[in-house]
Design a protein around this motif. Structure first.
Motif, PDB file in Angstrom:
ATOM      1  N   UNK A 281       4.970  -8.130  -8.523  1.00 29.97           N
ATOM      2  CA  UNK A 281       4.268  -7.066  -8.421  1.00 29.97           C
ATOM      3  C   UNK A 281       4.246  -6.311  -7.355  1.00 29.97           C
ATOM      4  N   UNK A 282       4.503  -5.043  -7.161  1.00 27.18           N
ATOM      5  CA  UNK A 282       4.555  -4.273  -6.125  1.00 27.18           C
ATOM      6  C   UNK A 282       3.079  -3.782  -5.588  1.00 27.18           C
ATOM      7  N   UNK A 283       2.706  -4.206  -4.180  1.00 23.51           N
ATOM      8  CA  UNK A 283       1.328  -3.771  -3.749  1.00 23.51           C
ATOM      9  C   UNK A 283       1.459  -2.313  -3.362  1.00 23.51           C
ATOM     10  N   UNK A 284       0.257  -1.493  -3.517  1.00 26.02           N
ATOM     11  CA  UNK A 284       0.191  -0.030  -3.393  1.00 26.02           C
ATOM     12  C   UNK A 284       0.683   0.183  -1.918  1.00 26.02           C
ATOM     13  N   UNK A 285       0.213  -0.571  -1.048  1.00 33.42           N
ATOM     14  CA  UNK A 285       0.772  -0.427   0.490  1.00 33.42           C
ATOM     15  C   UNK A 285       1.960  -0.456   0.817  1.00 33.42           C
ATOM     16  N   UNK A 286       2.912  -1.010  -0.151  1.00 35.84           N
ATOM     17  CA  UNK A 286       4.206  -1.046  -0.004  1.00 35.84           C
ATOM     18  C   UNK A 286       5.191  -0.194  -0.876  1.00 35.84           C
TER      19      UNK A 286
END
Length: 361
Positions: A281-286
């Protein structure tokens, strides 16, 4: 080069494998760095990123996975011609753009004057064959590359063939048929490693069939990973997956065992990374850096090498010392990434939007 951006898919009720886009961008940067390093350090055992060229095999595996993801459920209704048009719109603009850059650096390289050797007719032939992806390995000065103006086009040649075979034959195959083909292709890849001592081939006339072996396994394996739903849910995120991908490229180079290490990485490790990347899963910060990485990946891959020929001639002519190269190479990599972004935003994306709009009319 795996080039279909998973993040930009708008297929209904399907997950978006965003991190795979970011990994593709990282792999493209690794390819660029590797190409610089192999010019200044011919001894691979002294190159810290000696397996960087295996990024192409990672691209091929990603391509098989994403093509199956995007088209398995609609290729039958889509038809061959429509599929070919979509893929040409996606791939061909940068093939031509890379050929144009290759022609310009061929003509105006301050450290070389190959035009005086080849003349107008042969130079025109070099450009036409490059733009149309017709292998033409005729230049000893460039080690008989299949595409003398833009060397990385060799992988796009095989990508086109794989895409055509997918749309005509491969999409029909069941997993029971696909799995033995993958196993057979793996045997072929290990043979290439044993016979050549590495998996570096495919780009030249003399190593043409090594390229076929490389895409045969990785593209089919990518398809098998998707169709088998070998997606491993995890919390590694973009940074964790990037670190795992870099481990492959940073694996020490061994003359004695390289013939075995590289096929092992391609056959077992890269498919595992695709499985993990699809499940991460991709974090929002990335989100921003991941999107940037995905956006510049294919443009960077297809626009960097014309400038590597200039760099190679600069190294021969100027014989720069290590201190000079320590800043020339990093600055060059950054400039090439910037160029890729400009080409993507102001040339490739607009051309593709226009062609897509025309196709739908």
């Amino acid at each position: 080069m795996s080039d279909t951006p998973a993040v930009s898919m708008t297929l209904n009720n399907k997950p978006h494998f965003e991190i795979l886009d970011g990994l593709r961008g990282l792999a493209a940067v690794v390819v660029v760095i590797f190409h610089f390093m192999e010019i200044v350090v011919p001894d691979f055992s002294r190159i810290w990123i000696a397996h960087g060229f295996l990024a192409v095999d990672f691209f091929f595996c990603l391509s098989g996975f994403v093509i199956a993801y995007a088209y398995d459920t609609r290729i039958a209704n889509m038809g061959l011609l429509s599929f070919i048009k979509v893929r040409l719109i996606r791939l061909q603009p940068l093939v031509v753009i890379g050929s144009i850059l290759g022609l310009l650096t061929f003509l105006f390289d301050p450290y070389s004057n190959l035009y005086s050797v080849y003349g107008f007719k042969e130079t025109a032939t070099l450009f036409i064959t490059s733009a149309l992806l017709i292998p033409y390995p005729v230049m000893p000065e460039r080690y008989f590359n299949l595409f003398n103006l833009n060397a990385p086009s060799w992988s796009l040649f095989w990508e086109y063939i794989a895409n055509f075979l997918y749309a005509t034959v491969l999409f029909k195959l069941t997993r029971k048929v696909l799995a033995p083909l993958v196993a057979l292709a793996a045997v072929g890849l290990f043979y290439v490693g044993w016979n050549s001592g590495n998996l570096l081939g495919g780009w030249s006339g003399g190593t043409f069939f090594d390229g076929m072996a490389r895409i045969s396994f990785s593209f089919l394996m990518g398809m098998l990973v998707y169709r088998s739903n070998w997606i491993i849910k995890n919390k590694l995120g973009l940074l964790g997956m990037s670190a795992l991908l870099m481990l492959a490229f940073l694996t020490p180079y061994s003359e004695q065992w390289n013939w075995l290490v590289e096929p092992l990485l391609v056959v077992f490790y890269f498919p595992l990374l695709v499985s993990l990347g699809a499940g991460a899963s991709l974090s929002s910060s990335h989100h921003k850096i991941n999107k940037f990485s995905g956006d510049i990946s294919y443009p960077l891959y297809m626009t960097h090498y014309p400038f590597l020929w200039v760099f190679a001639n600069y190294v021969v002519a100027e014989q720069p010392n290590t201190d000079e190269l320590r800043w020339v190479i990093p600055v060059s990599v950054i400039l090439l990434i910037a160029l890729a972004y400009v080409v993507a935003k102001f040339v490739d994306f607009p051309i593709r939007r226009y062609l897509t709009k025309q196709r739908r009319h």
